[in-house]
Write an enzyme that holds these catalytic residues in place. Sequence first.
Site, PDB file in Angstrom:
ATOM      1  N   GLY A 113      -7.581  12.668   3.464  1.00 33.92           N
ATOM      2  CA  GLY A 113      -7.957  13.214   4.765  1.00 33.92           C
ATOM      3  C   GLY A 113      -8.563  14.604   4.727  1.00 33.92           C
ATOM      4  N   GLU A 164      -4.749  11.788  -2.617  1.00 27.22           N
ATOM      5  CA  GLU A 164      -5.594  10.587  -2.675  1.00 27.22           C
ATOM      6  C   GLU A 164      -6.744  10.667  -1.680  1.00 27.22           C
ATOM      7  OE1 GLU A 164      -2.844   7.352  -1.939  1.00 27.22           O
ATOM      8  OE2 GLU A 164      -2.510   7.999   0.120  1.00 27.22           O
ATOM      9  N   GLY A 176     -10.548  10.270  -0.151  1.00 24.75           N
ATOM     10  CA  GLY A 176     -11.630   9.287  -0.253  1.00 24.75           C
ATOM     11  C   GLY A 176     -12.941   9.914   0.181  1.00 24.75           C
ATOM     12  N   ARG A 177     -13.059  10.129   1.506  1.00 23.21           N
ATOM     13  CA  ARG A 177     -14.310  10.606   2.092  1.00 23.21           C
ATOM     14  C   ARG A 177     -14.860  11.848   1.401  1.00 23.21           C
ATOM     15  NH1 ARG A 177     -15.847   9.421   7.454  1.00 23.21           N
ATOM     16  NH2 ARG A 177     -13.698   8.826   7.895  1.00 23.21           N
ATOM     17  N   CYS A 197     -30.184  -5.174  19.201  1.00 16.99           N
ATOM     18  CA  CYS A 197     -30.405  -5.257  20.643  1.00 16.99           C
ATOM     19  C   CYS A 197     -29.172  -4.771  21.389  1.00 16.99           C
ATOM     20  CB  CYS A 197     -30.738  -6.690  21.020  1.00 16.99           C
ATOM     21  SG  CYS A 197     -32.085  -7.336  20.033  1.00 16.99           S
ATOM     22  N   TYR A 249     -17.519   5.470   3.764  1.00 12.41           N
ATOM     23  CA  TYR A 249     -17.346   4.818   5.069  1.00 12.41           C
ATOM     24  C   TYR A 249     -18.710   4.592   5.732  1.00 12.41           C
ATOM     25  CZ  TYR A 249     -12.550   6.448   4.324  1.00 12.41           C
ATOM     26  OH  TYR A 249     -11.308   6.709   3.796  1.00 12.41           O
TER      27      TYR A 249
HETATM   28  C1  LIG Z   1      -7.854   6.082   4.061  1.00 11.75           C
HETATM   29  C2  LIG Z   1      -6.711   6.611   3.314  1.00 11.75           C
HETATM   30  C3  LIG Z   1      -6.886   7.681   2.427  1.00 11.75           C
HETATM   31  C4  LIG Z   1      -8.192   8.413   2.265  1.00 11.75           C
HETATM   32  O1  LIG Z   1      -8.532   9.122   3.421  1.00 11.75           O
HETATM   33  P1  LIG Z   1      -9.868  10.019   3.441  1.00 11.75           P
HETATM   34  O2  LIG Z   1      -9.937  10.509   4.838  1.00 11.75           O
HETATM   35  O3  LIG Z   1     -10.995   9.117   3.073  1.00 11.75           O
HETATM   36  O4  LIG Z   1      -9.681  11.104   2.448  1.00 11.75           O
HETATM   37  C5  LIG Z   1      -5.799   8.066   1.685  1.00 11.75           C
HETATM   38  N1  LIG Z   1      -4.594   7.456   1.821  1.00 11.75           N
HETATM   39  C6  LIG Z   1      -4.395   6.442   2.681  1.00 11.75           C
HETATM   40  C7  LIG Z   1      -3.064   5.818   2.784  1.00 11.75           C
HETATM   41  C8  LIG Z   1      -5.438   5.988   3.449  1.00 11.75           C
HETATM   42  O5  LIG Z   1      -5.242   4.994   4.323  1.00 11.75           O
END
Ligand SMILES: *Cc1c(COP(=O)(O)O)cnc(C)c1O
Length: 393
Positions: free
Chosen positions: A229, A265, A267-268, A343, A372
């Site tokens: 996050g 952990e 992601g984005r 559309c 994403y």
């Molecule tokens: C989606 C998710 C992440 C990654 O979140 P980002 O906003 O992409 O960094 C990490 N842990 C869990 C459990 C998630 O569901």
Amino acid sequence: MTPRAAAHAERLPAGELPAYLYDLAALDEHVERVRAALPPEVELYYAAKANPAPGILRALAPHVDGYEVSSGGELAHVREAVPGLSLAFGGPGKTEEELRLALDLGVERLHVESENELRLLARLAGERPGRAPVDVLLRVNLPVGDGDLGGAALAMGGRPSPFGLDPRRAEACVPSLGPGLRLRGVHAHLASGLDAPAQLALAARITAWAREFGDRHGLGAMEVNVGGGMAVDYARPHTRFDWAGYGQGLGTLGERYPDVTLRIEPGRSMTVHAGWYVTEVLDVKHSHGEAFAVLRGGTHHLRTPAAKGHDHPFTVLPVQDWDLPWPRPAALDEPVTLSGQLCTPKDTLAARVPVAELRVGDRVAFSMAGAYAWNISHHEFLMHPAPSFHFLS
Ligand SMILES: *Cc1c(COP(=O)(O)O)cnc(C)c1O
């Protein structure tokens, strides 16, 4: 754009548009910097759901300790793309089939989301006597007030949610672990879009709670996964999450809890800046006083702006050729809405954004399309062709 991506976007044959470009060298550099900013003892997992393309997973491999996966599909896919690397399997609503697959593939960590799931997992693990116990983290939904985080909105927890266990329920889980499961610690992913100070405040709260929980249940050395996050800012695409400040703060936190292995952990924030969605302008028109540019493709390829309700950042790549015998339609020095071929008025990538010049035939590169983006889009709607994909190294 990175020079590599920009050069590729300009050279790309028109027949390959729309296209997703990923600059793997830039990704490698970015994640190497993220890794270097973190204390060496903090473990870095990549949340595969942000972008599970095998080329991306492999580019990250030298810099991460593992991958967080959120379904049986991701589990099998990531295991195959980057064999031998550690996997943590989280997410609500795991099916019995998915849990069996996790046990078959020897997933390194299982993030348990509920008491029911824990019981099911204990039963499945019990059917395999003689096997090493399954290492689990309990995902907890801690009551964290928005005030703790400088007013940042909690997305995944801190309030009623389908994710994780309430602290009281987590306590109740410990006795039902059984011999097939081994409690290794606590997982919490409570929010997304937090800047570094807010992330650190959250990590401190989670770790303090987890350490007390561990002490109550006789866990000595334990793991605390404080989630992902980390904020990215679509309105200011040149800004970056403060990894240096965050890493320093995690170092201080780690010193306070020497028996805790901290894990994150994201992601984005790992991949978002390494991807672009490149396409061309098919039509420009004015409707009731406003300029619209209709692009080849749309939100069925790049749903991010529709999903998050923002104007997606973009760059115009001018194309000089125009060989049709009528004036070239253009928006000049005015706000323009970039829409796609679907559309529906929801197929808007950016609304009323000022441009100097945007003409039919010009190319447009949407940045921040490395996470994403393609993988959250509704590809089948209207049956337009898929984009082409280019992994640049
Ligand atoms: C989606 C998710 C992440 C990654 O979140 P980002 O906003 O992409 O960094 C990490 N842990 C869990 C459990 C998630 O569901």
